[in-house]
Design a protein around this motif. Structure first.
Motif, PDB file in Angstrom:
ATOM      1  N   CYS A  92      -6.281   5.843  -4.150  1.00 36.19           N
ATOM      2  CA  CYS A  92      -6.760   6.774  -3.135  1.00 36.19           C
ATOM      3  C   CYS A  92      -5.780   6.949  -1.982  1.00 36.19           C
ATOM      4  O   CYS A  92      -5.965   7.822  -1.153  1.00 36.19           O
ATOM      5  CB  CYS A  92      -8.118   6.318  -2.605  1.00 36.19           C
ATOM      6  SG  CYS A  92      -8.044   4.808  -1.666  1.00 36.19           S
ATOM      7  N   GLY A  93      -4.748   6.140  -1.923  1.00 39.18           N
ATOM      8  CA  GLY A  93      -3.739   6.316  -0.894  1.00 39.18           C
ATOM      9  C   GLY A  93      -4.075   5.686   0.442  1.00 39.18           C
ATOM     10  O   GLY A  93      -3.303   5.795   1.385  1.00 39.18           O
ATOM     11  N   GLU A  94      -5.223   5.044   0.534  1.00 37.76           N
ATOM     12  CA  GLU A  94      -5.545   4.340   1.764  1.00 37.76           C
ATOM     13  C   GLU A  94      -4.616   3.154   1.951  1.00 37.76           C
ATOM     14  O   GLU A  94      -4.130   2.584   0.980  1.00 37.76           O
ATOM     15  CB  GLU A  94      -6.983   3.810   1.703  1.00 37.76           C
ATOM     16  CG  GLU A  94      -8.040   4.857   1.918  1.00 37.76           C
ATOM     17  CD  GLU A  94      -8.083   5.313   3.358  1.00 37.76           C
ATOM     18  OE1 GLU A  94      -7.814   4.501   4.253  1.00 37.76           O
ATOM     19  OE2 GLU A  94      -8.374   6.495   3.568  1.00 37.76           O
ATOM     20  N   SER A  95      -4.399   2.797   3.198  1.00 33.45           N
ATOM     21  CA  SER A  95      -3.601   1.604   3.443  1.00 33.45           C
ATOM     22  C   SER A  95      -4.422   0.376   3.083  1.00 33.45           C
ATOM     23  O   SER A  95      -5.549   0.228   3.533  1.00 33.45           O
ATOM     24  CB  SER A  95      -3.216   1.516   4.914  1.00 33.45           C
ATOM     25  OG  SER A  95      -2.414   2.607   5.264  1.00 33.45           O
ATOM     26  N   MET A  96      -3.840  -0.454   2.279  1.00 29.12           N
ATOM     27  CA  MET A  96      -4.549  -1.651   1.880  1.00 29.12           C
ATOM     28  C   MET A  96      -4.223  -2.795   2.826  1.00 29.12           C
ATOM     29  O   MET A  96      -3.127  -2.895   3.348  1.00 29.12           O
ATOM     30  CB  MET A  96      -4.142  -2.041   0.462  1.00 29.12           C
ATOM     31  CG  MET A  96      -4.470  -0.973  -0.548  1.00 29.12           C
ATOM     32  SD  MET A  96      -4.268  -1.552  -2.223  1.00 29.12           S
ATOM     33  CE  MET A  96      -2.488  -1.701  -2.302  1.00 29.12           C
ATOM     34  N   SER A  97      -5.201  -3.638   3.012  1.00 30.49           N
ATOM     35  CA  SER A  97      -4.961  -4.847   3.779  1.00 30.49           C
ATOM     36  C   SER A  97      -4.378  -5.902   2.856  1.00 30.49           C
ATOM     37  O   SER A  97      -4.764  -6.006   1.701  1.00 30.49           O
ATOM     38  CB  SER A  97      -6.267  -5.390   4.344  1.00 30.49           C
ATOM     39  OG  SER A  97      -7.022  -4.356   4.893  1.00 30.49           O
ATOM     40  N   HIS A  98      -3.492  -6.664   3.419  1.00 28.87           N
ATOM     41  CA  HIS A  98      -2.929  -7.758   2.635  1.00 28.87           C
ATOM     42  C   HIS A  98      -3.575  -9.035   3.124  1.00 28.87           C
ATOM     43  O   HIS A  98      -3.306  -9.501   4.223  1.00 28.87           O
ATOM     44  CB  HIS A  98      -1.412  -7.794   2.834  1.00 28.87           C
ATOM     45  CG  HIS A  98      -0.737  -8.762   1.924  1.00 28.87           C
ATOM     46  ND1 HIS A  98       0.546  -9.201   2.128  1.00 28.87           N
ATOM     47  CD2 HIS A  98      -1.162  -9.368   0.799  1.00 28.87           C
ATOM     48  CE1 HIS A  98       0.876 -10.030   1.159  1.00 28.87           C
ATOM     49  NE2 HIS A  98      -0.143 -10.162   0.348  1.00 28.87           N
ATOM     50  N   ARG A  99      -4.474  -9.526   2.317  1.00 31.38           N
ATOM     51  CA  ARG A  99      -5.176 -10.743   2.698  1.00 31.38           C
ATOM     52  C   ARG A  99      -4.760 -11.866   1.789  1.00 31.38           C
ATOM     53  O   ARG A  99      -5.009 -11.812   0.587  1.00 31.38           O
ATOM     54  CB  ARG A  99      -6.672 -10.546   2.505  1.00 31.38           C
ATOM     55  CG  ARG A  99      -7.326  -9.997   3.712  1.00 31.38           C
ATOM     56  CD  ARG A  99      -8.820 -10.090   3.548  1.00 31.38           C
ATOM     57  NE  ARG A  99      -9.429  -8.914   4.145  1.00 31.38           N
ATOM     58  CZ  ARG A  99     -10.608  -8.461   3.810  1.00 31.38           C
ATOM     59  NH1 ARG A  99     -11.292  -9.066   2.867  1.00 31.38           N
ATOM     60  NH2 ARG A  99     -11.097  -7.423   4.401  1.00 31.38           N
ATOM     61  N   HIS A 100      -4.202 -12.879   2.363  1.00 29.63           N
ATOM     62  CA  HIS A 100      -3.756 -14.009   1.566  1.00 29.63           C
ATOM     63  C   HIS A 100      -2.916 -13.481   0.415  1.00 29.63           C
ATOM     64  O   HIS A 100      -1.880 -12.895   0.620  1.00 29.63           O
ATOM     65  CB  HIS A 100      -4.941 -14.826   1.062  1.00 29.63           C
ATOM     66  CG  HIS A 100      -5.805 -15.315   2.176  1.00 29.63           C
ATOM     67  ND1 HIS A 100      -5.420 -16.311   3.036  1.00 29.63           N
ATOM     68  CD2 HIS A 100      -7.030 -14.912   2.601  1.00 29.63           C
ATOM     69  CE1 HIS A 100      -6.374 -16.500   3.928  1.00 29.63           C
ATOM     70  NE2 HIS A 100      -7.359 -15.676   3.696  1.00 29.63           N
ATOM     71  N   ARG A 141       0.550  -2.031   1.133  1.00 30.64           N
ATOM     72  CA  ARG A 141       0.924  -0.824   0.421  1.00 30.64           C
ATOM     73  C   ARG A 141      -0.242   0.147   0.425  1.00 30.64           C
ATOM     74  O   ARG A 141      -1.375  -0.264   0.542  1.00 30.64           O
ATOM     75  CB  ARG A 141       1.221  -1.175  -1.042  1.00 30.64           C
ATOM     76  CG  ARG A 141       2.257  -2.231  -1.169  1.00 30.64           C
ATOM     77  CD  ARG A 141       2.057  -2.927  -2.503  1.00 30.64           C
ATOM     78  NE  ARG A 141       2.981  -4.046  -2.610  1.00 30.64           N
ATOM     79  CZ  ARG A 141       4.210  -3.923  -3.115  1.00 30.64           C
ATOM     80  NH1 ARG A 141       4.629  -2.798  -3.576  1.00 30.64           N
ATOM     81  NH2 ARG A 141       4.992  -4.958  -3.169  1.00 30.64           N
ATOM     82  N   PRO A 142       0.059   1.412   0.216  1.00 31.19           N
ATOM     83  CA  PRO A 142      -1.024   2.367   0.000  1.00 31.19           C
ATOM     84  C   PRO A 142      -1.685   2.120  -1.347  1.00 31.19           C
ATOM     85  O   PRO A 142      -1.026   1.752  -2.314  1.00 31.19           O
ATOM     86  CB  PRO A 142      -0.319   3.726   0.039  1.00 31.19           C
ATOM     87  CG  PRO A 142       1.109   3.459  -0.231  1.00 31.19           C
ATOM     88  CD  PRO A 142       1.373   2.069   0.267  1.00 31.19           C
ATOM     89  N   CYS A 143      -2.973   2.318  -1.382  1.00 34.32           N
ATOM     90  CA  CYS A 143      -3.703   2.164  -2.635  1.00 34.32           C
ATOM     91  C   CYS A 143      -3.212   3.191  -3.646  1.00 34.32           C
ATOM     92  O   CYS A 143      -3.099   4.365  -3.319  1.00 34.32           O
ATOM     93  CB  CYS A 143      -5.193   2.358  -2.360  1.00 34.32           C
ATOM     94  SG  CYS A 143      -6.193   2.333  -3.840  1.00 34.32           S
ATOM     95  N   PRO A 144      -2.937   2.771  -4.863  1.00 32.36           N
ATOM     96  CA  PRO A 144      -2.480   3.711  -5.893  1.00 32.36           C
ATOM     97  C   PRO A 144      -3.582   4.662  -6.324  1.00 32.36           C
ATOM     98  O   PRO A 144      -3.313   5.685  -6.934  1.00 32.36           O
ATOM     99  CB  PRO A 144      -2.062   2.793  -7.044  1.00 32.36           C
ATOM    100  CG  PRO A 144      -2.818   1.538  -6.836  1.00 32.36           C
ATOM    101  CD  PRO A 144      -2.986   1.390  -5.353  1.00 32.36           C
ATOM    102  N   CYS A 158      -8.159  -2.677  -0.843  1.00 32.87           N
ATOM    103  CA  CYS A 158      -8.383  -1.300  -0.433  1.00 32.87           C
ATOM    104  C   CYS A 158      -9.765  -1.192   0.188  1.00 32.87           C
ATOM    105  O   CYS A 158     -10.724  -1.747  -0.351  1.00 32.87           O
ATOM    106  CB  CYS A 158      -8.275  -0.391  -1.663  1.00 32.87           C
ATOM    107  SG  CYS A 158      -8.781   1.293  -1.329  1.00 32.87           S
ATOM    108  N   PRO A 159      -9.896  -0.472   1.298  1.00 32.80           N
ATOM    109  CA  PRO A 159     -11.219  -0.310   1.911  1.00 32.80           C
ATOM    110  C   PRO A 159     -12.189   0.437   1.001  1.00 32.80           C
ATOM    111  O   PRO A 159     -13.401   0.333   1.173  1.00 32.80           O
ATOM    112  CB  PRO A 159     -10.926   0.476   3.194  1.00 32.80           C
ATOM    113  CG  PRO A 159      -9.563   1.038   3.031  1.00 32.80           C
ATOM    114  CD  PRO A 159      -8.838   0.142   2.080  1.00 32.80           C
ATOM    115  N   GLN A 160     -11.673   1.176   0.058  1.00 34.66           N
ATOM    116  CA  GLN A 160     -12.536   1.945  -0.836  1.00 34.66           C
ATOM    117  C   GLN A 160     -12.789   1.216  -2.148  1.00 34.66           C
ATOM    118  O   GLN A 160     -13.860   1.333  -2.739  1.00 34.66           O
ATOM    119  CB  GLN A 160     -11.880   3.287  -1.186  1.00 34.66           C
ATOM    120  CG  GLN A 160     -11.294   4.005  -0.026  1.00 34.66           C
ATOM    121  CD  GLN A 160     -12.323   4.866   0.679  1.00 34.66           C
ATOM    122  OE1 GLN A 160     -13.440   5.037   0.208  1.00 34.66           O
ATOM    123  NE2 GLN A 160     -11.946   5.400   1.818  1.00 34.66           N
TER     124      GLN A 160
END
Ligand code: ZN
Length: 40
Positions: free
Chosen positions: A13-21, A8-11, A26-28
């Motif tokens: 900053c809107g960056e695409s979040m990675s889904h890990r496990h 999902r996009p980060c609520p 969020c990269p930020q």
């Protein structure tokens, strides 16, 4: 339909979040959601 299907996009900053496990990262902001959190 060509979106990065990684999560999902980060609520915040809107960056695409990675889904890990069980976590959305969020990269930020780092881990935004954890599977133990309640999120939509
Ligand atoms: Zn973010």
């Amino acid at each position: 339909m060509a979106e990065k299907a990684n999560g999902r996009p980060c609520p915040l900053c809107g960056e695409s979040m990675s889904h890990r496990h069980c976590k959305y990262v969020c990269p930020q902001h780092g881990v935004v959601y954890d599977c133990s959190d309640t999120f939509y």
